[in-house]
Design an enzyme around this catalytic site. Structure first.
Site, PDB file in Angstrom:
ATOM      1  N   TYR A  14      -0.189 -12.102   2.590  1.00 25.34           N
ATOM      2  CA  TYR A  14      -1.152 -12.863   2.230  1.00 25.34           C
ATOM      3  C   TYR A  14      -1.090 -14.179   1.542  1.00 25.34           C
ATOM      4  O   TYR A  14      -2.141 -14.999   1.234  1.00 25.34           O
ATOM      5  CB  TYR A  14      -2.488 -12.089   1.687  1.00 25.34           C
ATOM      6  CG  TYR A  14      -3.027 -11.115   2.470  1.00 25.34           C
ATOM      7  CD1 TYR A  14      -2.046  -9.954   3.289  1.00 25.34           C
ATOM      8  CD2 TYR A  14      -4.380 -11.290   3.293  1.00 25.34           C
ATOM      9  CE1 TYR A  14      -2.622  -9.210   4.048  1.00 25.34           C
ATOM     10  CE2 TYR A  14      -4.922 -10.198   3.804  1.00 25.34           C
ATOM     11  CZ  TYR A  14      -4.148  -9.212   4.200  1.00 25.34           C
ATOM     12  OH  TYR A  14      -4.980  -8.438   5.327  1.00 25.34           O
ATOM     13  N   ASP A  26       0.864   4.696   9.047  1.00 24.19           N
ATOM     14  CA  ASP A  26       0.252   5.409  10.319  1.00 24.19           C
ATOM     15  C   ASP A  26      -0.186   6.735   9.988  1.00 24.19           C
ATOM     16  O   ASP A  26      -1.237   7.393  10.699  1.00 24.19           O
ATOM     17  CB  ASP A  26       1.274   5.372  11.626  1.00 24.19           C
ATOM     18  CG  ASP A  26       2.703   5.595  10.880  1.00 24.19           C
ATOM     19  OD1 ASP A  26       3.011   5.708   9.988  1.00 24.19           O
ATOM     20  OD2 ASP A  26       3.638   5.524  11.874  1.00 24.19           O
ATOM     21  N   LYS A  48       5.360   1.523   4.683  1.00 24.67           N
ATOM     22  CA  LYS A  48       6.104   1.725   5.913  1.00 24.67           C
ATOM     23  C   LYS A  48       7.570   1.414   5.500  1.00 24.67           C
ATOM     24  O   LYS A  48       8.360   0.538   6.083  1.00 24.67           O
ATOM     25  CB  LYS A  48       5.481   0.838   6.839  1.00 24.67           C
ATOM     26  CG  LYS A  48       5.953   1.066   8.242  1.00 24.67           C
ATOM     27  CD  LYS A  48       5.416   2.280   8.810  1.00 24.67           C
ATOM     28  CE  LYS A  48       5.923   2.699  10.270  1.00 24.67           C
ATOM     29  NZ  LYS A  48       5.480   4.111  10.753  1.00 24.67           N
ATOM     30  N   ASP A 106      -6.001  -3.573   3.312  1.00 21.83           N
ATOM     31  CA  ASP A 106      -6.931  -4.381   4.101  1.00 21.83           C
ATOM     32  C   ASP A 106      -7.503  -3.735   5.493  1.00 21.83           C
ATOM     33  O   ASP A 106      -8.499  -3.438   5.810  1.00 21.83           O
ATOM     34  CB  ASP A 106      -6.612  -5.716   4.615  1.00 21.83           C
ATOM     35  CG  ASP A 106      -7.468  -6.917   5.023  1.00 21.83           C
ATOM     36  OD1 ASP A 106      -8.678  -6.438   5.174  1.00 21.83           O
ATOM     37  OD2 ASP A 106      -7.198  -7.716   5.451  1.00 21.83           O
ATOM     38  N   ASP A 108     -11.049  -0.717   5.753  1.00 25.86           N
ATOM     39  CA  ASP A 108     -11.994  -0.643   6.744  1.00 25.86           C
ATOM     40  C   ASP A 108     -12.499   0.448   7.850  1.00 25.86           C
ATOM     41  O   ASP A 108     -13.441   0.579   7.875  1.00 25.86           O
ATOM     42  CB  ASP A 108     -11.728  -2.008   7.752  1.00 25.86           C
ATOM     43  CG  ASP A 108     -12.318  -3.316   7.231  1.00 25.86           C
ATOM     44  OD1 ASP A 108     -12.644  -3.511   5.983  1.00 25.86           O
ATOM     45  OD2 ASP A 108     -12.039  -4.567   7.879  1.00 25.86           O
TER      46      ASP A 108
END
Length: 354
Positions: A135, A219, A186, A243, A247
């Site tokens: 970001y 994941d 990851k 992020d 959600d």
């Protein structure tokens, strides 16, 4: 007296922030502990009128406050959303708000899309690193618009940035009597940046032997959040993964309209915002769900050390939900203002013991 800067922003941000302010004013009245609320017009209207996003000196001025309450940013009249990026990311980076704090708490089981889940089974927090990662805007485009175009986006992970968010997660767990912290990355693919996350996580975990530390690839984390959210207490992860999974978590608690967040630098001015967008087509129609904004106000109060007032605001929201005084998106019939009025009524109502 605590001072709060209020930035309603754009679209329904203006509508829901009005209700959050009503809740703050009501709880200040009920508790007898005053709050000073100052409103700022940073948003699309100001940008279109003046060309300014954050005016000169805005960051230094906002540092004088105890907290900032933000509505939502985004307006179709600014297609590139430059003003939204400049304001939100400008505040996050400029104030070094490295902790993104997202409580995932189900207030009523009827709001959860998972079959048979009780409210107590969805109650955890996610800490998202808020100032690094993908970001920060490091990268570029070469040969743009040609068949040979190359786009590069750098993922920035510093030892300082990774360590302070992981430490915050463990310290939060210890302060709340929680015993489980999960770090998600990851690192099997992102073998440099997320190797740093692995090493720092192990080192900090060793300092907290009473807390169970666990690693999940992102994941696998997403799958486990759906399979059994009750296994989680504290999750810490990088900016992009945070992020996304927050959600997902918001949906577990009833949707983005129920989700609150804090952008925090401990012991400094911090920013609090509901996580939904500005939804311009619904602006001013009295249909937006204000619960996320009101719960964000509760987080703000918690950050200011006003724990009882924070609980009072959250309890008011719970009471409204359980008695069906909700907006249409939650199956009720009330408009934004009427939901806000119902929350205020609950806040000001005498306690049963009174």
């Amino acid at each position: 007296m605590k001072r709060i800067a209020v930035i309603p922003g754009d679209g329904i941000g203006i509508d829901v922030t009005r209700e959050a302010v009503k809740a703050l004013e009501a709880v200040a009245k009920a508790s007898g502990r005053a709050l000073k609320l100052d409103s700022y017009d940073y948003g699309a209207e100001r940008y279109l009128r003046t060309g300014e996003t954050l005016p000169p000196g805005a960051l230094e001025h906002l540092k004088e406050y105890d907290a900032i309450l933000l509505g939502a940013l985004g307006d179709p009249r600014v297609p590139d959303m430059r003003h939204a990026a400049d304001i939100l990311l400008g505040l996050r980076f400029g104030l070094d708000l490295y902790v993104n704090y997202r409580p995932i708490r189900l207030l009523d089981e009827r709001l959860c899309p998972l079959k048979g889940r009780k409210a107590a089974e969805v109650d955890f927090v996610v800490f998202r690193e808020n100032t690094e990662g993908l970001y920060v805007g490091v990268g570029g485009i070469f040969k743009k618009g040609t068949p040979d175009e190359i786009a590069v986006q750098e993922d920035i992970n510093t030892r300082k940035g990774v360590e302070r968010i992981i430490r915050h997660a463990f310290e939060f767990a210890a302060s709340r009597g929680l015993t489980r912290v999960v770090m998600s990355d990851k690192s099997n693919v992102l073998t440099y940046g997320h190797d740093l996350w692995q090493r720092v996580f192990r080192a900090v975990a060793e300092e907290h032997p009473g807390i169970e530390s666990r690693h999940l690839y992102v994941d696998a984390l997403a799958m486990q959040m759906i399979k059994d959210p009750s296994q989680f207490q504290v999750i810490v992860t990088c900016n992009m993964f945070g992020d996304i999974v927050t959600d997902l978590g918001a949906q577990l608690q009833g949707g983005l309209g129920m989700a609150a967040s804090g952008n925090i630098h401990p012991n400094r001015v911090s920013l609090f915002e509901p996580v939904h967008g500005s939804a311009p087509k619904y602006a001013g129609l009295n249909v937006a769900n204000p619960f996320g904004a009101v719960l964000t106000a509760a987080l703000l109060l918690e950050h200011l050390g006003r724990t009882e007032e924070s609980r009072r605001v959250e309890s008011a929201v719970v009471s409204c939900i359980r008695t069906g005084r909700t907006p249409k998106e939650l199956g009720g019939e009330l408009g934004t203002r009427e939901v806000g009025d119902a929350v205020v009524g609950e806040i000001l109502a005498p306690s049963p013991a009174a």
